[in-house]
Write a protein that holds these residues in place. Structure first.
Motif, mmCIF file in Angstrom:
data_model
loop_
_atom_site.group_PDB
_atom_site.id
_atom_site.type_symbol
_atom_site.label_atom_id
_atom_site.label_comp_id
_atom_site.label_asym_id
_atom_site.label_seq_id
_atom_site.Cartn_x
_atom_site.Cartn_y
_atom_site.Cartn_z
ATOM 1 N N LEU A 181 -37.017 -16.615 -30.181
ATOM 2 C CA LEU A 181 -36.722 -15.209 -31.691
ATOM 3 C C LEU A 181 -35.424 -14.547 -31.842
ATOM 4 O O LEU A 181 -35.213 -13.605 -32.559
ATOM 5 N N PRO A 199 -40.716 -13.327 -24.803
ATOM 6 C CA PRO A 199 -42.212 -13.561 -25.717
ATOM 7 C C PRO A 199 -42.488 -14.745 -26.060
ATOM 8 O O PRO A 199 -43.449 -15.799 -26.078
ATOM 9 N N VAL A 241 -40.258 -2.906 -28.777
ATOM 10 C CA VAL A 241 -40.292 -4.070 -29.674
ATOM 11 C C VAL A 241 -38.732 -4.307 -30.769
ATOM 12 O O VAL A 241 -37.617 -4.916 -30.333
ATOM 13 N N LYS A 270 -41.790 -17.193 -24.544
ATOM 14 C CA LYS A 270 -42.294 -18.373 -22.959
ATOM 15 C C LYS A 270 -41.422 -19.424 -22.811
ATOM 16 O O LYS A 270 -41.876 -20.608 -22.654
ATOM 17 N N LYS A 282 -33.909 -9.657 -25.053
ATOM 18 C CA LYS A 282 -34.901 -9.507 -23.996
ATOM 19 C C LYS A 282 -34.009 -9.947 -23.127
ATOM 20 O O LYS A 282 -33.733 -9.633 -22.025
ATOM 21 N N THR A 295 -45.751 -11.362 -26.152
ATOM 22 C CA THR A 295 -45.703 -12.699 -26.840
ATOM 23 C C THR A 295 -45.402 -13.038 -28.356
ATOM 24 O O THR A 295 -45.039 -11.642 -29.011
ATOM 25 N N VAL A 296 -45.285 -13.910 -28.825
ATOM 26 C CA VAL A 296 -44.585 -13.513 -30.030
ATOM 27 C C VAL A 296 -45.723 -13.035 -31.614
ATOM 28 O O VAL A 296 -45.208 -11.837 -31.803
ATOM 29 N N ILE A 338 -45.669 -9.596 -30.245
ATOM 30 C CA ILE A 338 -44.309 -8.509 -30.633
ATOM 31 C C ILE A 338 -44.827 -7.884 -32.489
ATOM 32 O O ILE A 338 -44.108 -7.577 -33.417
ATOM 33 N N MET A 339 -44.963 -9.597 -33.292
ATOM 34 C CA MET A 339 -45.101 -9.227 -34.753
ATOM 35 C C MET A 339 -46.556 -8.539 -34.961
ATOM 36 O O MET A 339 -46.244 -7.755 -36.180
#
Lengths: 440, 314
Positions: free
Chosen positions: A367, A416, B204, A418, A371, B18-19, B22-23
């Protein structure tokens, strides 16, 4: 006093509750021990016994073959059954297999060396070397090598690592709680060997009882300062610990000695105390057996060379279907595909995960959330090193300072998406180092 | 033979984030502004938001499944975020096809054509807004006042200032609660800040980009207005600044990932936005400021990365 720490880092769940209140119990004596000749970083040992020989506890069975090496000793008395290549953690190694006679007769060489006060620093160093003492935090670097810096490196501080920042593990915690005097004694020996004025013992603040007991044991020694560290992973990483205690940064590509410091684990320190006081080499250690897939998690004193399966059986065996067997903690430990391997000087933990915990998550697109950048204790940009590594562009990975990675795994933990960040950075480091060797 | 266990490279534990978490958090954070938009602009606003989200998700699904022939990742909520943000940047009077075209463009061209999630170099919703603005300027600036106001025509506060209209400026209270003309999701400062606080609380987004952005706008506006404290504060609450600073400039893939770069990025956005607002041809400069800085982001990142631990101080 305010808590000491470093910049970056993560807060994984502690998971120490399974064993932190459990006193260390002595494991049942093994009938057979398998002593690996490779229990340390450096050259493997040379076996000096042969099939049929009778050996006793503390007798050297493998001699060091170079300066960066460390001898190994028998942890039982009995007869050598075979000297052969066997499975150990991470591959095969020459091993001396000894059948115990159950007597635990102590070898004649094992005699008390008296007290620190009556020994010269050279003598202490020799004791440490001959006792086969290596870093017991996990890496297994021979301790006498650390204690022999080149003369141009001025060491002025010794730091004992009692952070135990790895989740699940409580072996060091129990050691500090149950035998604080040994830990402090070992540190005093290290201070004498290196001829320094200052020693620190750093303990994370999630172990207030250990902090108290060590402080109590150290209070009559003004040269020793027991410091409370903020509980954060990787607080016990060598460079981060040096920074927390002294605010000095180990230079990039440098060693702790470049910052004037030597770091040792609390368990190593206690082993040094034991070697001086009783003359007994490093033949047993405390290990935490824990995780969701073991019936009764425990802290145990185990003899080097005990079969891992036997140790787990003494904890009630496996619970449910086992997914993963990790030697060490969950952040930096090594997964083993089998439990039929012997314990070593560096077996600080045996962590058993169930199938669900062992699942490897599917990686999604990066993304670019940053982080991994914000938590990297080495101030790297893991996302870019990893991206270049995955494209086999190791030159770019090197430009992004891949070699400064301490492999703590914090980036992979927080990601996030992974993504296998540390895994790919490790590959890049190997490639870069291999290329440097070639060009030399 | 003994059973063999699974092996993998350490670490053996992963965080719970996880993605899609977040979204989903971003979607939750956008809900207060959604409610405010629907409250002030009525049913048309709700219809546009739903159309925009639907179109974004459908486009993502079609492009991934049939054009790129890969697993569709619509469950990760990221297309929903883009759809909501695009609708937020459009006036409630806009025809239905405008949002459909806009969000399809955002997903298909700006996001998927460059590799999908994490690979877009511009904020998809803002790039689509810029495209719509250039293609249908009339439809994009047909403002109405809110349902609660007395007048029918509803110039935005920025329009009143920019075009020097002889209409009284809405009160400070109105611009803060959102009772003014403007795009669907941008008018209510309160609603946006509630969502932003949630995002910061959940980790976030970091405060760095919004703080640098808004701070820069405030300082520059203070000079440009001739040290008028009231007007320079008022200037923060009008137009799309709050929405842009907290929800658009913080887009991960089109902003720098290191802390220093994020601050430079935010300052750059602030400078461009304020200069356009006070001296440019458009009354509003937020979306262009972010898009321009998006393009500069890789360069900023390259020169703002921090020294390594133990490396020479920069």
């Amino acid at each position: 006093m305010s808590l000491l720490s470093f910049k970056g880092g993560i807060h994984p769940p502690h998971e120490k509750k399974y064993t932190e209140k459990k006193a260390v119990v002595k494991a049942v004596d093994p009938k057979v021990v398998t002593i690996s000749m490779r229990q340390h970083i450096g050259a493997p040992c040379n076996p000096i016994v042969k099939k049929g020989d009778y050996v006793k506890v503390g007798q050297m069975v493998g001699e060091a073959t170079s300066f960066v090496s460390s001898p190994v000793h028998s942890s039982v008395s009995g007869t050598v059954k075979e000297v052969t290549n066997k499975n150990v953690l991470g591959g095969k190694a020459m091993c001396v297999v000894i059948e115990s006679d159950g007597e635990n007769l102590i070898h004649e060489t094992v005699v008390s060396n008296g007290d620190i006060s009556g020994l010269s620093s050279k003598e202490i160093l020799e004791i440490i070397k001959n006792a086969g003492i290596v870093g017991m935090g996990g890496a297994g670097f021979p301790t006498h090598v650390k204690l022999s810096p080149p003369p141009e490196k001025k060491i002025d501080v010794v730091i004992l690592n009692g952070a135990e920042c790895e989740p699940y593990l409580t072996a060091d915690h129990r050691l500090m709680l149950e035998t604080p005097a040994e830990v402090v004694y070992g540190l005093r020996a290290l201070i004498k060997v290196l001829n320094v004025q200052k020693g620190y013992i750093g303990i994370e603040n999630n172990k207030p009882d250990a902090f108290k007991s060590i402080s109590e044991a150290a209070k009559e020694y003004p040269e020793i300062e027991v410091v409370e560290l903020y509980t954060k992973y990787p607080q016990g990483a060598e460079k981060q610990l040096i920074y927390a205690c002294t605010k000095r940064e180990v230079p990039s590509a440098g060693l702790p000695m470049d910052a004037g410091a030597v770091v040792s684990n609390v368990a190593t320190s206690a082993a040094i105390a034991n070697a001086i006081k009783t003359g007994m080499p490093l033949v047993e250690r405390i290990c935490t057996i824990t995780g969701s897939s073991v019936v009764e998690p425990k802290n145990m004193l185990i003899k080097v060379g005990t079969n891992i399966k036997e140790i787990i059986d003494q904890c009630g065996g496996y619970k449910g279907k086992v997914g993963k067997l990790i030697m060490g903690g969950p952040m930096m430990g090594l997964a083993s595909n089998t439990d039929n391997i012997p314990s070593t000087k560096t077996t600080s933990g045996i962590l058993i995960f169930n199938e669900d915990e062992a699942k490897i998550p599917e990686a999604e697109n990066c993304l670019k959330c940053g982080k991994c950048v914000s938590i990297c204790p080495s101030f790297l940009e893991p996302l870019y090193i990893s991206a270049y590594a995955l494209k086999n562009d190791f030159e770019k990975a090197e430009k992004y300072n891949a070699l400064d990675c301490i492999e703590c795994g914090s980036c992979s933990f927080v990601c996030p998406s992974k993504r296998p960040l540390l895994h790919s950075i490790r590959v890049a480091k190997k490639e870069i180092i291999a290329k440097r060797r070639k060009s030399k | 033979m003994e059973s063999l266990f699974r092996v993998s490279s350490s670490p053996h534990i992963r965080s719970k984030q996880t993605v899609s978490n977040i979204m989903r958090d971003v979607v939750i954070a956008l809900l207060p502004a959604t409610f405010a938009g629907v409250y002030y602009f009525g049913l048309p606003a709700l219809v546009l938001i739903l159309l925009s989200v639907g179109s974004a998700v459908a486009t993502e699904f079609i492009v991934q499944k049939y054009l790129r022939k890969q697993k569709a990742t619509i469950k990760d909520w990221s297309a929903v975020v883009t759809g909501m943000l695009l609708a937020f940047n459009i006036p409630s009077t806009a025809p239905w096809w405008l949002v459909v075209v806009g969000s399809a463009f955002a997903i298909a061209i700006v996001k998927q054509a460059f590799g999908g999630l994490g690979h877009n170099f511009m904020n998809p919703a803002l790039a689509a807004r810029a495209m719509l603005m250039a293609s249908w300027p009339v439809e994009m600036t047909n403002w109405v006042s809110t349902r609660l106001a007395d007048s029918v025509a509803g110039p935005t506060p920025l329009g009143i200032i920019g075009e020097k209209l002889s209409v009284a400026l809405p009160s400070m209270t109105d611009v803060i609660i959102g009772n003014v003309g403007g795009c669907i999701g941008e008018t209510s400062v309160v609603a946006i800040l509630i969502g932003a606080a949630y995002l910061i609380y959940r980790g976030v987004i970091s405060i760095r980009i919004p703080a640098a952005y808004i701070g820069t706008v405030f300082i520059l506006a203070f000079f440009f207005t001739g040290f008028d404290l009231y007007m320079s504060t008022y200037n923060l609450f009008i137009g799309g600044l709050m929405l842009g600073a907290f929800f658009m400039a913080t887009d991960y893939s089109s902003s720098p990932s290191n802390p220093k770069g994020q601050i430079i990025f935010g300052i750059g956005c602030g400078v461009i936005a304020t200069v356009i607002r006070f001296y440019g041809g458009y009354p509003e400069g937020v979306s262009y400021s972010i898009i321009l800085m998006n393009v500069a982001s890789p360069l900023i990142e390259k020169y703002s990365s921090s020294r390594v631990f133990g490396g020479a101080k920069k």
